[in-house]
Design an enzyme around this catalytic site. Structure first.
Site, PDB file in Angstrom:
ATOM      1  CB  ILE A  40     -24.785 -28.366  43.883  1.00 56.52           C
ATOM      2  CG1 ILE A  40     -24.185 -29.777  43.953  1.00 56.52           C
ATOM      3  CG2 ILE A  40     -24.184 -27.477  44.947  1.00 56.52           C
ATOM      4  CD1 ILE A  40     -24.682 -30.740  42.898  1.00 56.52           C
ATOM      5  NE  ARG A  63     -26.625 -13.793  46.812  1.00 55.86           N
ATOM      6  CZ  ARG A  63     -26.291 -13.695  45.532  1.00 55.86           C
ATOM      7  NH1 ARG A  63     -25.390 -12.814  45.167  1.00 55.86           N
ATOM      8  NH2 ARG A  63     -26.848 -14.453  44.618  1.00 55.86           N
ATOM      9  CG  HIS A 105     -16.027 -22.428  48.450  1.00 56.51           C
ATOM     10  ND1 HIS A 105     -15.661 -23.514  47.689  1.00 56.51           N
ATOM     11  CD2 HIS A 105     -17.319 -22.188  48.123  1.00 56.51           C
ATOM     12  CE1 HIS A 105     -16.681 -23.913  46.943  1.00 56.51           C
ATOM     13  NE2 HIS A 105     -17.696 -23.116  47.190  1.00 56.51           N
ATOM     14  CE  LYS A 123     -16.163 -28.904  41.966  1.00 59.72           C
ATOM     15  NZ  LYS A 123     -17.124 -28.143  41.094  1.00 59.72           N
ATOM     16  NE  ARG A 193     -20.756 -24.991  37.107  1.00 61.12           N
ATOM     17  CZ  ARG A 193     -21.775 -24.779  37.943  1.00 61.12           C
ATOM     18  NH1 ARG A 193     -22.392 -23.601  37.976  1.00 61.12           N
ATOM     19  NH2 ARG A 193     -22.176 -25.725  38.772  1.00 61.12           N
ATOM     20  CG  ASP A 205     -17.242 -25.948  37.492  1.00 61.00           C
ATOM     21  OD1 ASP A 205     -17.857 -25.731  38.539  1.00 61.00           O
ATOM     22  OD2 ASP A 205     -17.698 -26.641  36.567  1.00 61.00           O
TER      23      ASP A 205
HETATM   24  N1  LIG Z   1     -20.332 -31.462  44.095  1.00 60.73           N
HETATM   25  C1  LIG Z   1     -20.921 -31.245  42.930  1.00 60.73           C
HETATM   26  O1  LIG Z   1     -21.345 -32.157  42.245  1.00 60.73           O
HETATM   27  C2  LIG Z   1     -21.113 -29.862  42.480  1.00 60.73           C
HETATM   28  C3  LIG Z   1     -20.493 -28.844  43.139  1.00 60.73           C
HETATM   29  N2  LIG Z   1     -20.703 -27.571  42.763  1.00 60.73           N
HETATM   30  C4  LIG Z   1     -20.032 -26.511  43.524  1.00 60.73           C
HETATM   31  O2  LIG Z   1     -21.017 -25.926  44.379  1.00 60.73           O
HETATM   32  C5  LIG Z   1     -20.889 -24.530  44.409  1.00 60.73           C
HETATM   33  C6  LIG Z   1     -22.197 -23.904  43.952  1.00 60.73           C
HETATM   34  O3  LIG Z   1     -22.531 -24.336  42.670  1.00 60.73           O
HETATM   35  P1  LIG Z   1     -24.045 -24.278  42.155  1.00 60.73           P
HETATM   36  O4  LIG Z   1     -24.944 -24.893  43.143  1.00 60.73           O
HETATM   37  O5  LIG Z   1     -24.067 -24.849  40.802  1.00 60.73           O
HETATM   38  O6  LIG Z   1     -24.243 -22.710  42.086  1.00 60.73           O
HETATM   39  P2  LIG Z   1     -25.512 -21.786  42.327  1.00 60.73           P
HETATM   40  O7  LIG Z   1     -25.281 -20.568  41.546  1.00 60.73           O
HETATM   41  O8  LIG Z   1     -26.772 -22.545  42.117  1.00 60.73           O
HETATM   42  O9  LIG Z   1     -25.421 -21.494  43.883  1.00 60.73           O
HETATM   43  C7  LIG Z   1     -24.514 -20.658  44.453  1.00 60.73           C
HETATM   44  C8  LIG Z   1     -25.187 -19.936  45.608  1.00 60.73           C
HETATM   45  O10 LIG Z   1     -24.270 -18.969  46.054  1.00 60.73           O
HETATM   46  C9  LIG Z   1     -24.959 -17.833  46.506  1.00 60.73           C
HETATM   47  N3  LIG Z   1     -24.225 -16.610  46.264  1.00 60.73           N
HETATM   48  C10 LIG Z   1     -23.699 -15.842  47.208  1.00 60.73           C
HETATM   49  N4  LIG Z   1     -23.065 -14.797  46.680  1.00 60.73           N
HETATM   50  C11 LIG Z   1     -23.197 -14.912  45.363  1.00 60.73           C
HETATM   51  C12 LIG Z   1     -22.768 -14.116  44.284  1.00 60.73           C
HETATM   52  N5  LIG Z   1     -22.061 -12.997  44.470  1.00 60.73           N
HETATM   53  N6  LIG Z   1     -23.108 -14.512  43.062  1.00 60.73           N
HETATM   54  C13 LIG Z   1     -23.804 -15.652  42.858  1.00 60.73           C
HETATM   55  N7  LIG Z   1     -24.228 -16.447  43.844  1.00 60.73           N
HETATM   56  C14 LIG Z   1     -23.936 -16.077  45.098  1.00 60.73           C
HETATM   57  C15 LIG Z   1     -26.339 -17.856  45.879  1.00 60.73           C
HETATM   58  O11 LIG Z   1     -27.038 -17.824  47.062  1.00 60.73           O
HETATM   59  P3  LIG Z   1     -28.345 -17.068  47.452  1.00 60.73           P
HETATM   60  O12 LIG Z   1     -29.288 -18.172  47.323  1.00 60.73           O
HETATM   61  O13 LIG Z   1     -27.984 -16.650  48.810  1.00 60.73           O
HETATM   62  O14 LIG Z   1     -28.603 -15.947  46.517  1.00 60.73           O
HETATM   63  C16 LIG Z   1     -26.458 -19.218  45.210  1.00 60.73           C
HETATM   64  O15 LIG Z   1     -27.551 -19.919  45.715  1.00 60.73           O
HETATM   65  C17 LIG Z   1     -19.674 -24.205  43.568  1.00 60.73           C
HETATM   66  O16 LIG Z   1     -18.555 -24.116  44.418  1.00 60.73           O
HETATM   67  C18 LIG Z   1     -19.524 -25.401  42.646  1.00 60.73           C
HETATM   68  O17 LIG Z   1     -18.186 -25.632  42.272  1.00 60.73           O
HETATM   69  C19 LIG Z   1     -21.574 -27.266  41.766  1.00 60.73           C
HETATM   70  C20 LIG Z   1     -22.223 -28.232  41.075  1.00 60.73           C
HETATM   71  C21 LIG Z   1     -21.980 -29.629  41.329  1.00 60.73           C
HETATM   72  O1  LIG Z   2     -20.290 -32.063  39.242  1.00 58.69           O
HETATM   73  C1  LIG Z   2     -20.107 -31.083  38.555  1.00 58.69           C
HETATM   74  O2  LIG Z   2     -20.432 -31.074  37.240  1.00 58.69           O
HETATM   75  C2  LIG Z   2     -20.634 -29.891  36.561  1.00 58.69           C
HETATM   76  C3  LIG Z   2     -19.792 -28.792  37.075  1.00 58.69           C
HETATM   77  O3  LIG Z   2     -19.952 -27.598  36.412  1.00 58.69           O
HETATM   78  C4  LIG Z   2     -20.019 -28.692  38.524  1.00 58.69           C
HETATM   79  O4  LIG Z   2     -19.602 -27.514  39.115  1.00 58.69           O
HETATM   80  C5  LIG Z   2     -19.394 -29.908  39.047  1.00 58.69           C
HETATM   81  O5  LIG Z   2     -19.145 -29.902  40.405  1.00 58.69           O
END
Ligand SMILES: NC(=O)C1=CN([C@@H]2O[C@H](COP(=O)(O)OP(=O)(O)OC[C@H]3O[C@@H](n4cnc5c(N)ncnc54)[C@H](OP(=O)(O)O)[C@@H]3O)[C@@H](O)[C@H]2O)C=CC1
Ligand SMILES: O=C1OC[C@@H](O)[C@H](O)[C@H]1O
Length: 426
Positions: A40, A63, A105, A123, A193, A205
């Site tokens: 994201i 990581r 978070h 969020k 998720r 989510d």
């Molecule tokens: N505002 C919005 O529109 C959106 C918000 N979100 C929110 O953003 C956050 C991330 O979502 P998204 O980008 O889709 O997720 P991703 O899976 O793409 O990213 C999560 C990151 O967390 C890291 N990480 C650390 N520990 C773990 C673990 N144990 N397992 C998996 N990943 C881990 C990974 O980092 P590393 O690179 O270090 O391996 C990864 O890059 C969530 O809280 C989600 O709710 C998501 C989508 C849209």
């Molecule tokens: O913006 C969004 O749309 C898809 C969801 O799964 C994501 O986490 C959310 O933040």
């Protein structure tokens, strides 16, 4: 590459097509670091940062360092840190963007705040209300020069949301319906998720948006969760996580709120015996909400009682910058002395709002191409710089109430609350 990773490219493509040059950065621009090579982050930070003269995304850590390096190269980020701690302790960084899985978070936001960094926190803010109370009321946020912390509930920063709210008085709201879904197949069953230990679930989510929008419209907290119906992720994956959720709530003014989310929408075609498992691309897409207001009485006309009733619909409340429409449907009603409807006339007006209307939004009205994330970044920087800004913001107590509602909804469904961090502080 999972399908959801393609989100990385959508914003880049839009930037390329629109030939929008990066703005020249100011001397005192804020330096941001990203925790994790998250999907994201381009949409939420690196792309909006290009048009913000006071934001430079300077560093990332993952990581796995190789993964961070590839990510940094792709998104033009100059510094790659060995790990999350090194990023947070980089004294040249002012602000941290935290898009880690929900369950991380709390821990990493608190670490960043303690290191004196401002935090833009994805969020849902944390995993549950206990974490929310601990984080948002933490002593680190109480000092006069405390860092800025905000939950990145991006739709709340776009002018379309505020114009919608300006069209009614929350005490008149009778019924709210908020829905959204994503076709099956976009997120795999082992996505963050759907991992309980990472505070996954459709309610934490997508349900973050539907419940927060409902609360925002009523401008109050529900007095009761009337129903809560989860659909667990399919077999073979973490059964403690919901793939879809529907719930109804009672609000203090007597109004009812309904919400539903589905992170794996299927079916809805002809020949269900064949097609019911196919991904559905149109149900509650884009996400929408409707607000039904109570009838207003206008007195007698030609021997009949005259009433009117308005329903407001915001189509695509989560991504209004891509496209949206606010429909204002007014129904004029005439009733006889027994209360029966004798005549009804419906009329609809529509609105689209891409920048702050005159007299709102502070000094900068925004641009019609600004995304919800760009408006959010504008306000985040305004807060850090001590400027008033548009007034769009999410207060800490509001983020706590949001998590309380998520907890109450899981409780009503008989499900486990999302787990509390092992490093929770009193
Ligand atoms: N505002 C919005 O529109 C959106 C918000 N979100 C929110 O953003 C956050 C991330 O979502 P998204 O980008 O889709 O997720 P991703 O899976 O793409 O990213 C999560 C990151 O967390 C890291 N990480 C650390 N520990 C773990 C673990 N144990 N397992 C998996 N990943 C881990 C990974 O980092 P590393 O690179 O270090 O391996 C990864 O890059 C969530 O809280 C989600 O709710 C998501 C989508 C849209
Ligand atoms: O913006 C969004 O749309 C898809 C969801 O799964 C994501 O986490 C959310 O933040």
């Amino acid at each position: 590459m999972p399908f959801s990773s393609w989100i990385n490219y959508i914003g880049d493509f839009a930037e390329w097509v629109s030939r929008r040059p990066e703005v020249r950065k100011k001397e005192d621009a804020l330096r941001f670091g990203i925790l994790g090579a998250a999907n994201i982050a381009p949409q939420a930070l690196t792309i909006p940062a290009r048009s913000h003269a006071e934001v430079i995304v300077v560093a990332v850590a993952a990581r796995d360092k190789e993964r961070a390096e590839a990510y940094a190269k792709r998104h033009g980020i100059p510094i790659v840190h060995e790990n999350y701690d090194a990023l947070i302790n980089d004294s040249s960084i002012d602000c941290i963007y935290n898009p880690l899985p929900n369950g991380l978070h709390y821990e990493w936001t608190l670490k960043a705040l303690k290191a004196g960094k401002h935090v833009l926190l994805e969020k849902p803010s944390v995993s549950n209300a206990e974490e929310a109370r601990s984080l948002f009321r933490h002593p680190v946020l109480q000092s006069p020069n405390a860092p800025v912390l905000v939950e990145a509930s991006h739709y709340r920063f776009h002018p379309a949301w505020h114009v919608l709210l300006s069209l009614f008085d929350s005490k008149d709201v009778e019924e709210v319906d908020v829905r959204g879904s994503i076709p099956a197949g976009i997120f795999s069953g082992d996505d963050i998720r759907f991992q309980y230990d990472l505070a996954g679930g459709s309610l934490t989510d997508f349900g973050h948006y539907t419940t927060s929008a409902m609360r925002g419209i009523f401008q109050s907290e529900p007095v009761a969760v009337m129903s809560a119906t989860p659909r667990p992720i399919y077999k073979g994956f973490d059964q403690r996580c919901d793939e879809a959720f529907a719930a109804t709530y009672k609000f203090p003014n007597g109004g009812v709120g309904r919400m539903s989310v589905d992170l794996g929408a299927r079916g809805g075609y002809w020949f269900p015996w064949l097609t019911s498992n196919w991904p559905c691309f149109w149900r509650d897409m884009p996400p929408w909400l409707s607000v039904r207001l109570r009838e207003e009485k206008h007195g007698r006309q030609n021997g009949l009682e005259h009433f009117s009733q308005r329903t407001l619909v915001l189509n695509n409340f989560m991504g209004p910058h891509i496209w949206h429409r606010i429909d204002i449907v007014t129904t004029a009603i005439w009733r006889n002395s027994s209360g029966e409807i004798v005549e009804e006339k419906k009329s609809t007006k529509s609105k689209k709002v891409y920048t702050w209307p005159d007299g709102t939004g502070g000094e900068n009205r925004g641009e019609d191409w600004w995304s919800t994330y760009r408006y959010q970044l504008e306000e985040f920087v305004n807060r850090v710089k001590g400027r008033e800004g548009s007034g769009a913001w999410i207060e800490w107590e509001e983020s706590i109430k949001q998590m309380e509602l998520i907890d109450q909804t899981y409780e009503k469904a008989g499900m486990l609350l999302r787990p509390t961090s092992k490093v929770l502080e009193d």
